[in-house]
Design a protein around this motif. Structure first.
Motif, mmCIF file in Angstrom:
data_model
loop_
_atom_site.group_PDB
_atom_site.id
_atom_site.type_symbol
_atom_site.label_atom_id
_atom_site.label_comp_id
_atom_site.label_asym_id
_atom_site.label_seq_id
_atom_site.Cartn_x
_atom_site.Cartn_y
_atom_site.Cartn_z
ATOM 1 N N ALA A 170 -7.834 16.860 2.772
ATOM 2 C CA ALA A 170 -7.112 16.864 2.348
ATOM 3 C C ALA A 170 -8.141 17.150 0.831
ATOM 4 C CB ALA A 170 -6.407 15.530 1.794
ATOM 5 N N ALA A 171 -9.235 17.008 1.343
ATOM 6 C CA ALA A 171 -10.415 16.855 0.433
ATOM 7 C C ALA A 171 -10.708 18.329 0.530
ATOM 8 C CB ALA A 171 -11.464 15.903 1.120
ATOM 9 N N LEU A 172 -10.824 18.997 0.996
ATOM 10 C CA LEU A 172 -11.415 19.829 1.717
ATOM 11 C C LEU A 172 -9.952 20.566 0.999
ATOM 12 C CD1 LEU A 172 -12.978 19.404 5.506
ATOM 13 C CD2 LEU A 172 -14.323 20.659 3.649
ATOM 14 N N LYS A 173 -9.568 20.383 1.279
ATOM 15 C CA LYS A 173 -8.244 21.980 0.301
ATOM 16 C C LYS A 173 -8.575 21.590 -0.891
ATOM 17 C CE LYS A 173 -4.660 21.309 4.554
ATOM 18 N NZ LYS A 173 -3.346 21.238 4.924
ATOM 19 N N ALA A 174 -8.775 20.307 -1.569
ATOM 20 C CA ALA A 174 -8.906 19.899 -2.935
ATOM 21 C C ALA A 174 -10.182 21.094 -3.689
ATOM 22 C CB ALA A 174 -8.670 19.007 -3.059
ATOM 23 N N GLY A 175 -11.081 21.264 -2.825
ATOM 24 C CA GLY A 175 -12.255 21.503 -2.972
ATOM 25 C C GLY A 175 -13.277 20.637 -3.245
ATOM 26 N N THR A 176 -13.243 19.226 -2.826
ATOM 27 C CA THR A 176 -14.469 18.180 -3.259
ATOM 28 C C THR A 176 -15.533 18.736 -2.693
ATOM 29 O OG1 THR A 176 -13.408 17.198 -1.529
ATOM 30 C CG2 THR A 176 -12.593 17.325 -4.268
ATOM 31 N N GLY A 177 -16.084 19.462 -1.177
ATOM 32 C CA GLY A 177 -16.958 19.292 -0.842
ATOM 33 C C GLY A 177 -16.600 19.884 0.660
ATOM 34 N N ALA A 194 -11.082 26.137 8.218
ATOM 35 C CA ALA A 194 -10.150 27.011 7.765
ATOM 36 C C ALA A 194 -9.834 26.271 6.162
ATOM 37 C CB ALA A 194 -9.378 27.251 8.392
ATOM 38 N N ALA A 195 -9.589 24.951 5.741
ATOM 39 C CA ALA A 195 -9.193 24.450 4.460
ATOM 40 C C ALA A 195 -10.692 24.867 4.100
ATOM 41 C CB ALA A 195 -9.223 22.827 4.970
ATOM 42 N N ALA A 199 -10.337 26.849 0.239
ATOM 43 C CA ALA A 199 -10.151 26.829 -1.320
ATOM 44 C C ALA A 199 -11.166 27.213 -1.368
ATOM 45 C CB ALA A 199 -11.244 24.727 -0.763
ATOM 46 N N ARG A 200 -12.688 28.036 -1.403
ATOM 47 C CA ARG A 200 -13.131 28.670 -1.546
ATOM 48 C C ARG A 200 -12.815 29.922 -1.906
ATOM 49 N NH1 ARG A 200 -19.096 29.202 0.830
ATOM 50 N NH2 ARG A 200 -18.059 27.904 2.740
ATOM 51 N N GLU A 201 -11.753 30.709 -1.442
ATOM 52 C CA GLU A 201 -11.804 32.021 -1.618
ATOM 53 C C GLU A 201 -11.086 31.768 -3.427
ATOM 54 O OE1 GLU A 201 -8.972 33.046 1.488
ATOM 55 O OE2 GLU A 201 -10.849 33.471 2.916
ATOM 56 N N THR A 202 -10.034 30.645 -3.491
ATOM 57 C CA THR A 202 -8.825 29.933 -4.562
ATOM 58 C C THR A 202 -9.754 29.742 -5.495
ATOM 59 O OG1 THR A 202 -8.323 28.249 -2.782
ATOM 60 C CG2 THR A 202 -6.697 30.355 -2.862
ATOM 61 N N GLY A 203 -10.542 29.424 -5.519
ATOM 62 C CA GLY A 203 -12.179 28.593 -5.984
ATOM 63 C C GLY A 203 -10.751 27.074 -6.502
ATOM 64 N N GLU A 204 -10.598 26.431 -5.043
ATOM 65 C CA GLU A 204 -10.826 24.939 -5.959
ATOM 66 C C GLU A 204 -11.609 23.985 -6.208
ATOM 67 O OE1 GLU A 204 -6.946 23.948 -6.083
ATOM 68 O OE2 GLU A 204 -6.644 25.775 -5.375
#
Length: 215
Positions: A170-177, A194-195, A199-204
């Motif tokens: 969940a944190a990786l998908k939200a881009g917190t780390g 993959a998560a 997140a990197r591609e979508t700029g999260e």
């Protein structure tokens, strides 16, 4: 050698012994009495014994496999989160006492602990995300057999679930780390990578807020 392995070996030895005995008995009867009727009867018994032995072997093997699978799964423990330190670390109250947990598979920006130091970019939002997700909630902790039980700071290294949700994912998908592998791959590493990439591609989160070079 485990008890399950011995059981499988015993089943195989038993089946082989039955086969040898039946063949020997058939040959003795055929030579001594020369009765074709008795030979066919013994062949029928031989076939029946083979089927029974095979069923016994398969049952023993399946039980052994099931037991090994359950033994390979790491035990879990649950406790209430009583403090969130940063985006990947928290304190939990376990039956045996309070413990600090470092979540496996993710590394979030560091919060400054010394006067005059500055937080790394997105450190506070990462902490806020984890705090909102698990603080004062009961989480499930599971060790990973590929990882050490604790890190050099004495923190428990654990996979963490809350209400069926994988907290690291969940944190990786939200881009917190970012995804973090300390030494050897851990369970579910490919999903974590993959998560992070999504997140990197979508700029999260930090991927849209921070300098990728660490600024």
């Amino acid at each position: 050698m485990t008890g399950n392995t011995l059981e499988v070996m015993q089943a195989m030895i038993l089946m082989g012994a039955i086969c040898v005995f039946c063949v020997f008995a058939i040959e003795v009867i055929r030579v001594v009495r020369g009765s074709s009727d008795r030979v066919w009867l013994l062949w029928a018994l031989f076939g029946l014994l083979l089927v029974v032995s095979a069923l016994f072997f398969l049952t023993t093997f399946n039980q052994s496999t099931s037991t090994n699978d359950s033994e390979a799964e790491e035990p879990t423990e649950s406790g209430e989160v009583v403090a969130v330190i940063d985006g990947d670390t928290f304190d939990v109250q376990l039956p045996e006492g309070r413990a600090r947990v470092r979540i496996i598979g993710i590394d979030t920006p560091e919060i400054a602990h010394q006067t005059g130091e500055a937080d790394e970019c997105y450190a506070q939002p990462a902490r806020v995300f984890l705090d909102a997700l698990i603080y004062r909630r009961t989480v499930t902790l599971q060790a990973d057999p590929t990882q050490a039980d604790t890190d050099k700071y004495g923190r428990l290294l654990r996979h963490v679930d809350y209400d069926g949700l994988n907290v690291a994912l969940a944190a990786l998908k939200a881009g917190t780390g970012g995804e973090y592998t300390y030494d050897v791959p851990y369970a579910g590493q490919a999903d974590y990578v993959a998560a992070m990439e999504l997140a990197r591609e979508t700029g999260e989160g930090l991927w849209g807020k921070c300098d990728p070079d660490g600024g």
